[in-house]
Motif scaffolding. Sequence first.
Motif, PDB file in Angstrom:
ATOM      1  N   ALA A   1       0.817  -1.213   0.000  1.00 22.17           N
ATOM      2  CA  ALA A   1       0.000   0.000   0.000  1.00 22.17           C
ATOM      3  C   ALA A   1       0.851   1.263   0.000  1.00 22.17           C
ATOM      4  O   ALA A   1       0.360   2.351  -0.320  1.00 22.17           O
ATOM      5  N   GLU A   2       2.139   1.138   0.357  1.00 19.67           N
ATOM      6  CA  GLU A   2       3.033   2.294   0.420  1.00 19.67           C
ATOM      7  C   GLU A   2       3.630   2.650  -0.937  1.00 19.67           C
ATOM      8  O   GLU A   2       4.285   3.670  -1.077  1.00 19.67           O
ATOM      9  N   LEU A   3       3.440   1.808  -1.941  1.00 17.22           N
ATOM     10  CA  LEU A   3       4.036   2.064  -3.252  1.00 17.22           C
ATOM     11  C   LEU A   3       3.408   3.278  -3.909  1.00 17.22           C
ATOM     12  O   LEU A   3       2.199   3.481  -3.873  1.00 17.22           O
ATOM     13  N   VAL A   4       4.262   4.092  -4.527  1.00  7.91           N
ATOM     14  CA  VAL A   4       3.813   5.267  -5.279  1.00  7.91           C
ATOM     15  C   VAL A   4       4.538   5.283  -6.617  1.00  7.91           C
ATOM     16  O   VAL A   4       5.594   4.635  -6.772  1.00  7.91           O
ATOM     17  N   PRO A   5       4.021   5.982  -7.615  1.00  6.40           N
ATOM     18  CA  PRO A   5       4.730   6.066  -8.896  1.00  6.40           C
ATOM     19  C   PRO A   5       6.149   6.601  -8.718  1.00  6.40           C
ATOM     20  O   PRO A   5       6.374   7.592  -8.020  1.00  6.40           O
ATOM     21  N   GLY A   6       7.102   5.920  -9.327  1.00  2.00           N
ATOM     22  CA  GLY A   6       8.509   6.287  -9.194  1.00  2.00           C
ATOM     23  C   GLY A   6       9.266   5.422  -8.225  1.00  2.00           C
ATOM     24  O   GLY A   6      10.502   5.403  -8.227  1.00  2.00           O
ATOM     25  N   ASP A   7       8.537   4.666  -7.370  1.00  5.64           N
ATOM     26  CA  ASP A   7       9.183   3.736  -6.450  1.00  5.64           C
ATOM     27  C   ASP A   7       9.811   2.580  -7.229  1.00  5.64           C
ATOM     28  O   ASP A   7       9.271   2.120  -8.235  1.00  5.64           O
ATOM     29  N   VAL A   8      10.929   2.093  -6.733  1.00  5.13           N
ATOM     30  CA  VAL A   8      11.552   0.894  -7.278  1.00  5.13           C
ATOM     31  C   VAL A   8      11.369  -0.213  -6.242  1.00  5.13           C
ATOM     32  O   VAL A   8      11.696  -0.042  -5.066  1.00  5.13           O
ATOM     33  N   PHE A   9      10.810  -1.347  -6.674  1.00  4.47           N
ATOM     34  CA  PHE A   9      10.568  -2.441  -5.748  1.00  4.47           C
ATOM     35  C   PHE A   9      11.137  -3.733  -6.328  1.00  4.47           C
ATOM     36  O   PHE A   9      11.371  -3.848  -7.542  1.00  4.47           O
ATOM     37  N   GLU A  10      11.352  -4.689  -5.443  1.00  2.00           N
ATOM     38  CA  GLU A  10      11.898  -5.979  -5.855  1.00  2.00           C
ATOM     39  C   GLU A  10      10.759  -6.912  -6.243  1.00  2.00           C
ATOM     40  O   GLU A  10       9.788  -7.080  -5.513  1.00  2.00           O
ATOM     41  N   VAL A  11      10.899  -7.516  -7.406  1.00  2.54           N
ATOM     42  CA  VAL A  11       9.904  -8.468  -7.901  1.00  2.54           C
ATOM     43  C   VAL A  11      10.280  -9.847  -7.389  1.00  2.54           C
ATOM     44  O   VAL A  11      11.378 -10.347  -7.668  1.00  2.54           O
ATOM     45  N   ALA A  12       9.377 -10.441  -6.631  1.00  2.00           N
ATOM     46  CA  ALA A  12       9.656 -11.740  -6.023  1.00  2.00           C
ATOM     47  C   ALA A  12       8.859 -12.829  -6.726  1.00  2.00           C
ATOM     48  O   ALA A  12       7.701 -12.644  -7.091  1.00  2.00           O
ATOM     49  N   GLU A  13       9.500 -13.968  -6.896  1.00  2.00           N
ATOM     50  CA  GLU A  13       8.852 -15.097  -7.568  1.00  2.00           C
ATOM     51  C   GLU A  13       7.695 -15.610  -6.725  1.00  2.00           C
ATOM     52  O   GLU A  13       7.785 -15.709  -5.503  1.00  2.00           O
ATOM     53  N   GLY A  14       6.602 -15.934  -7.384  1.00  2.00           N
ATOM     54  CA  GLY A  14       5.430 -16.454  -6.696  1.00  2.00           C
ATOM     55  C   GLY A  14       4.515 -15.388  -6.136  1.00  2.00           C
ATOM     56  O   GLY A  14       3.424 -15.707  -5.662  1.00  2.00           O
ATOM     57  N   LYS A  15       4.924 -14.127  -6.173  1.00  2.00           N
ATOM     58  CA  LYS A  15       4.111 -13.044  -5.640  1.00  2.00           C
ATOM     59  C   LYS A  15       3.238 -12.452  -6.759  1.00  2.00           C
ATOM     60  O   LYS A  15       3.468 -12.661  -7.945  1.00  2.00           O
ATOM     61  N   THR A  16       2.254 -11.686  -6.342  1.00  2.00           N
ATOM     62  CA  THR A  16       1.365 -10.989  -7.268  1.00  2.00           C
ATOM     63  C   THR A  16       1.843  -9.557  -7.435  1.00  2.00           C
ATOM     64  O   THR A  16       2.195  -8.893  -6.451  1.00  2.00           O
ATOM     65  N   SER A  17       1.860  -9.088  -8.658  1.00  2.00           N
ATOM     66  CA  SER A  17       2.292  -7.715  -8.909  1.00  2.00           C
ATOM     67  C   SER A  17       1.314  -6.758  -8.248  1.00  2.00           C
ATOM     68  O   SER A  17       0.117  -6.795  -8.532  1.00  2.00           O
ATOM     69  N   PRO A  18       1.791  -5.848  -7.380  1.00  2.00           N
ATOM     70  CA  PRO A  18       0.879  -4.964  -6.650  1.00  2.00           C
ATOM     71  C   PRO A  18       0.496  -3.712  -7.426  1.00  2.00           C
ATOM     72  O   PRO A  18      -0.301  -2.915  -6.942  1.00  2.00           O
ATOM     73  N   CYS A  19       1.074  -3.510  -8.614  1.00  2.00           N
ATOM     74  CA  CYS A  19       0.851  -2.275  -9.349  1.00  2.00           C
ATOM     75  C   CYS A  19       1.266  -2.490 -10.799  1.00  2.00           C
ATOM     76  O   CYS A  19       1.756  -3.560 -11.161  1.00  2.00           O
ATOM     77  N   ASP A  20       1.060  -1.495 -11.636  1.00  2.00           N
ATOM     78  CA  ASP A  20       1.632  -1.507 -12.974  1.00  2.00           C
ATOM     79  C   ASP A  20       3.055  -0.983 -12.872  1.00  2.00           C
ATOM     80  O   ASP A  20       3.312   0.038 -12.214  1.00  2.00           O
ATOM     81  N   ALA A  21       3.989  -1.673 -13.501  1.00  2.00           N
ATOM     82  CA  ALA A  21       5.388  -1.304 -13.335  1.00  2.00           C
ATOM     83  C   ALA A  21       6.184  -1.655 -14.586  1.00  2.00           C
ATOM     84  O   ALA A  21       5.714  -2.410 -15.451  1.00  2.00           O
ATOM     85  N   ILE A  22       7.382  -1.078 -14.673  1.00  2.00           N
ATOM     86  CA  ILE A  22       8.299  -1.349 -15.775  1.00  2.00           C
ATOM     87  C   ILE A  22       9.507  -2.082 -15.208  1.00  2.00           C
ATOM     88  O   ILE A  22      10.105  -1.653 -14.207  1.00  2.00           O
ATOM     89  N   ILE A  23       9.868  -3.185 -15.857  1.00  2.00           N
ATOM     90  CA  ILE A  23      10.982  -4.002 -15.370  1.00  2.00           C
ATOM     91  C   ILE A  23      12.292  -3.279 -15.653  1.00  2.00           C
ATOM     92  O   ILE A  23      12.557  -2.836 -16.775  1.00  2.00           O
ATOM     93  N   LEU A  24      13.112  -3.191 -14.603  1.00  2.00           N
ATOM     94  CA  LEU A  24      14.415  -2.554 -14.743  1.00  2.00           C
ATOM     95  C   LEU A  24      15.537  -3.572 -14.837  1.00  2.00           C
ATOM     96  O   LEU A  24      16.538  -3.350 -15.525  1.00  2.00           O
ATOM     97  N   SER A  25      15.397  -4.700 -14.154  1.00  2.00           N
ATOM     98  CA  SER A  25      16.446  -5.725 -14.190  1.00  2.00           C
ATOM     99  C   SER A  25      15.823  -7.088 -13.938  1.00  2.00           C
ATOM    100  O   SER A  25      14.773  -7.207 -13.302  1.00  2.00           O
ATOM    101  N   GLY A  26      16.489  -8.118 -14.480  1.00  2.00           N
ATOM    102  CA  GLY A  26      16.032  -9.486 -14.291  1.00  2.00           C
ATOM    103  C   GLY A  26      15.083  -9.932 -15.390  1.00  2.00           C
ATOM    104  O   GLY A  26      14.526  -9.129 -16.136  1.00  2.00           O
ATOM    105  N   ASN A  27      14.948 -11.241 -15.480  1.00  2.00           N
ATOM    106  CA  ASN A  27      14.003 -11.840 -16.415  1.00  2.00           C
ATOM    107  C   ASN A  27      12.810 -12.399 -15.643  1.00  2.00           C
ATOM    108  O   ASN A  27      12.987 -13.051 -14.615  1.00  2.00           O
TER     109      ASN A  27
END
Length: 1406
Positions: free
Chosen positions: A533-559
């Motif tokens: 709930a603390e995520l805002v546009p411009g935040d960078v967050f870690e994408v974890a396997e098995g989790k649900t994406s909490p927002c619309d985002a652009i991938i910066l690193s990783g496959n």
Amino acid sequence: MALQCTCHMKLTIWFQIVNGNDLDGNACPLPTYNAYPCPIICVRNVAQCPQKWQPSPCGDGETYCVDGQCHSGGCPSDLRSFCACYGAPDIQSDMYPCAMDQTVTIPQFNAANKSEQTLAACQSDAGISVGSWSQDSQGAMWNTCPAEYIADGPPDFTSPFFMTLWVFYASLFALNGLWYMYKLAREKAIKASFGRVEDYRVEKYSDHPDEKAPGSNPSKKEEQEDDTASYISSTEPQDKMVIKAYKRDPFGVVMYIVYGLQTLGLVCMMIAMVYDYYPRGFIPAYHLFNGDALVQSSTFMGMWYVLFFWFATLVIFRSRIPNFYRIQCTYNQGQYVQVEKNEPSVVLLEDSSVLMDTVRAMEAKAKRMFGLDVVVNTSPLQYTNAGTKYFEYQCTRFVFNPETQLFTPHDFELGETNRELRALAGGLTTQEASNRKELIGPNFISVYVPNFLMAVVREFTSFFYIYQFTVLWLFYYFAYWQIGLVDTGVILLSAFLKVVIRLRSEHRLKKMAEFTDNVNILRDGKWSSFSTAELVPGDVFEVAEGKTSPCDAIILSGNIVADESSLTGEPLPIRKFPIRDEDVAYDRLGAGKISTLFSGTIMSQALRIHDEPVSAVVTQTGTATDKGELVKKILFPSKVSFIFDEQIKVVILILLCCGAVCCGLAIWLYVAGTAAWFYAMFCICQLVSPLLPAALVVGQSVAAGRLRKQKIFCVDLPRILMAGKVQLFCFDKTGTLTREGLEFFGAQPIQDIDNIASHRASGVNPAFSEHIPAVKDFPRVMQIGTASCHAVTTLNGTFIGNPVDIEMFKASKWTLEESSDPNYVDTLTPPADTPGEHAHPVHVIKRFEFVHARMSMSVAVLDTMTNKVHIFVKGAYEKIKDLSIPASIPSDYDKVTAGMARQGCYVLALAHREIDLDQIGGLERFNQWTRDQMEENIDFCGLIVFKNQLKEDTAESIAELKRGATRTVMITGDTALTGVYVARQCGMADPNAKVLLADLDKETNRLVWTDVDEPEIFDNVNPDDYLLNRDHTPVELAVTGKAFHWMVDHDLIRKYLLDIRVFARMTPNGKVQCIQLHQERGITAMTGDGGNDCGALRAAHVGLAMSEAEASIVSPFSTSARSVRSCVELIRQGRAALATSITGYKYLILYGQVMMMLKIFTFYFSLSMSQAVWIAVDAFITVLLTWAVSQSQANPRLEPQRPTARILGPQIMISTIGLVVINWTFLIGAFGMLFQQPWFVCNMFDSSAVDVSKWWLLADNFEAEVLALVCLFQFINNAAVQNFGYKFRQSWWRNYILVGLWAAYLAIVSYWLLADPNNFGCMMRFNCGSPTVLHEMGYYGVTNKIELFNTPLGHNVLPVDFRWKLWGLCVGNILTGLAFERLIILGPVHSWLARTFPVERLQVKY
């Protein structure tokens, strides 16, 4: 009735005087009144009672007391004598009542001398001298209270009750009037103060005094146009929202509380009036009004009107009432904001008749007059820590912009290009994140689901419930309380069921919409755990396997591998890649989609690169995300109105007019005074059945349950009815009409492909080689391209990616490995020719994923065998032809590709380029290349071919849809020729028809139409010539995506739209546009398997997503069956649901018409039906048959016709009016037959001879009995008439529930009619009588206690021969109604009329 009203009987019945002459013209003798009840005799000692009037002996140890009851242990000292009169002096010493059920026979009974005859007959029967009532009587006396002690008005208007009444009802208007004047004065002062401040601000800051600053005062003209001070409100231009600020006021708070108490007080006053209507022990009726029934009933009528309008106002203006008790003010002072937003409804199958246009115009004018043409919501006005004003509306935060003076959702510009977005990888500071959160709110969609009690309150705020419950007050008041209880129970039960179903749906949506989890966020350069709930546009967050994406985002690193099935319906997980560092505009739904994570999708895999966290930058949160927009549309849908929703308003107006007619008849024929008003209101409430709204939606819920059994899930029930009217059905091809996976069919490379570079240099003309089925036999370059030019990855041993790519890679038999070298994306190893042989792998250096808009993908690989770098570009063969060097294209390229496509092959083209890294500055320099740089100067090297196989049931299902008069259309991203082949193969297009394909000639910028079967002969034809001759030579049209857009731009598409069978090479936006064009012509459905079909599925009237996810929110319908058969099932159930809703409506309209007919007869003959009959009709027959009508099963096959949705259409009107005429005819015939009976003409019902206060006994006569029995048969048969399946539902006998109820009810009513007196019939007052009379007639089958019959004859037992005649007439009524509906409305007569006077329909080739 218990009201002292003037009840009178018409003196003539079919020109006969009541009981005047018999059939021979002789005067009727005065009747003998059998079993007339005598008054009770009161004595000082029970022994003084006449022998036959002795009370029943008490049991052992019991004593007979003055209250007429036996008591054990002696008589209590505080007992009041049964013989006492209310208001009279107390009886001196004890006075005991004798037996209370004594009757006498009165010969030569004269109703005009009823009192004297009764007393004389009872006196004679008693055999003792009985005097008048006296408090000190020493002998026997009649328990008839003297007139001087009976309260008969006038009431004491200064009594505490009346003073309370005056003060309370005066306060309703006086207090609210005072508040309104106070409110106007306060608001006027605020507006004046606001104007002075704004004038000063304009003078000080405006360089141009004539110009108005934002938010400045209005002109005089504007003030005149809007006297509600909207100039201290803002209008949001895009959504047309008007926002006004309000603040609390102490006086307003008190008034709001008073308003609530007044509302409660109205209900309490009505309870007091109903309570006062009934006698209570020794307290007589109308006690508060001193026995004046006229004043009491008139007062009740006035209170009822106040109650109705008060609650109607409460319901209609419920969203505005809280702010009525607040003061409108400026935003700086405001504590609340009122949001007014126009939300016009969409009417499907709109009827533009003069009647409907007039009703709509009147409705629109009334809504504008009362401000009901906007949707009003109130939200608290809040402030951020920085002092910025905002409010929450429809799950979105609106922030005040001082510059524009508008409230708008805040939007952050993060960047326009990929490079600008990659630059956000450093994340935000805590302070910046906090500031952004204040402006856009938390990343959480809060869905309010009320508790059960509040949900019930919300359900009952519907205007129809106000109508229902205000009418029920009449039932409770006018001695109909038993029926009132039954109707209340039915209404409450249906309402509670609706509340439970709605709460389940809302809880399911809440579970789907609300999401919180913990996530690592990069704040102040450090990774820390926060709530999503603390995520805002411009935040960078870690994408974890098995989790649900909490927002619309652009991938910066990783496959990443994302499962988007619940959002898009895409059947397989999608591989996602980091956004590239290049100055290319970011398009989240185009080229950038492969780097975009969407809220609500599941991360099946998240692989680190260089041991860096898999990270993404937030672009949208909350309702700004794609998922949030979908949830918002479900939570706050646009109002969609079906044609019968509009026409039902006219029907209700017609029924109200019928009620007005009944009102006039009640006054003229039946009663005078206030009682006429009550009977008229009863007519209206029975004409407009409380079950009418439920009947129109019950078919939807039944159909939804049946669809669920077929694995078709619905999130929007009204869309089921739209499915019943679908005229155009659009299909995606791949995965919908054809199988999920394509079969790899080999390749056709150009000759000597391994030396392609030298051939280009030497100018050798390229030519196709032979078709090669196996990848291992391909030339080396073609092998590498086939094995590497894709985005396939593995997840838990399963291939993930595009199904076509997976099939191609599997056919190559190469091995996919994760590369340990950070310079390589993937490593691919070919199979060894011999066991143990070293295979030379290739490394993927760079990859650009497939983009629908470009229709291609590209990859650069390093071949370790030759140390050469190869670039491969794969995509649609038309696109690769455009990208490739023209000299590399074989001369027969179009012919070969068209031939393959014509055979149903899915054809991709592969192009190649070889580069020298040293010449371009090495690998680092190469990694900076853009996609356009990679995909230039490429040479065509071959075709990759797949077979496109139909699903097993596609052809059968398409044939079923076409047989059901549904035009089927293909909208595909595949080639036109493949689409045409599949369309022919599945039967969508006529296999023998000539197919003309339109494509765009780039050189001349015009359309070129060719014959797909003979393109060389017919290479530039005029489609109009073929269309004119279509009756002789069938023709189908097909267009490419380029041709489609050219036709749209040149306004030609509408001319050919309904002749085009295949729309090929369509982009997602093109599919949406195509659907919207079809919607202009008729109800349009769309089905696809997700991905690029999402927009079209949402745009269509009826969208069916073939998705594995049950809770998919892509479209109103989703199915995990993934079969075209689901489309057929949806249409079948939709048609059945629509037909069922219409028949349920007709049944309740006919219920009202039979009830109206019944009322007219009761008014004319001054009688009624018994209480038990009313309960049977309203509680059992109508409710159960309304439900049973909805249980008809859908027709197993589609017929070439759709059910009507127009309840004012000719078919529905003729059916309803015809059945009404039939019912009237047979009822009049029944009474005509009755009046020809010699045993009846001198025993007609005379209201002057009975106790009219006992309305429930007004059925104790032959007229009421015949009326009730005939109408009961009609009530029952009206449901059977609606049970004919016709073309949309199964045969009538397949609705076992309705047939069973119909047969059971007919058997029961037949038993009531034909059987001799019995307990069951006597309960309904059919063929029954007073016990002594029945015994005299020789009937001893009645053992239950029967209330004495209220007529001189003492019974209503019909002669046996007349019973059978009447039964035969009722059976004739049943058969005539059934024959009329089956032969005239649905049978040969209807068919002849349809052929003779055809209805204008959408003319298309199915």
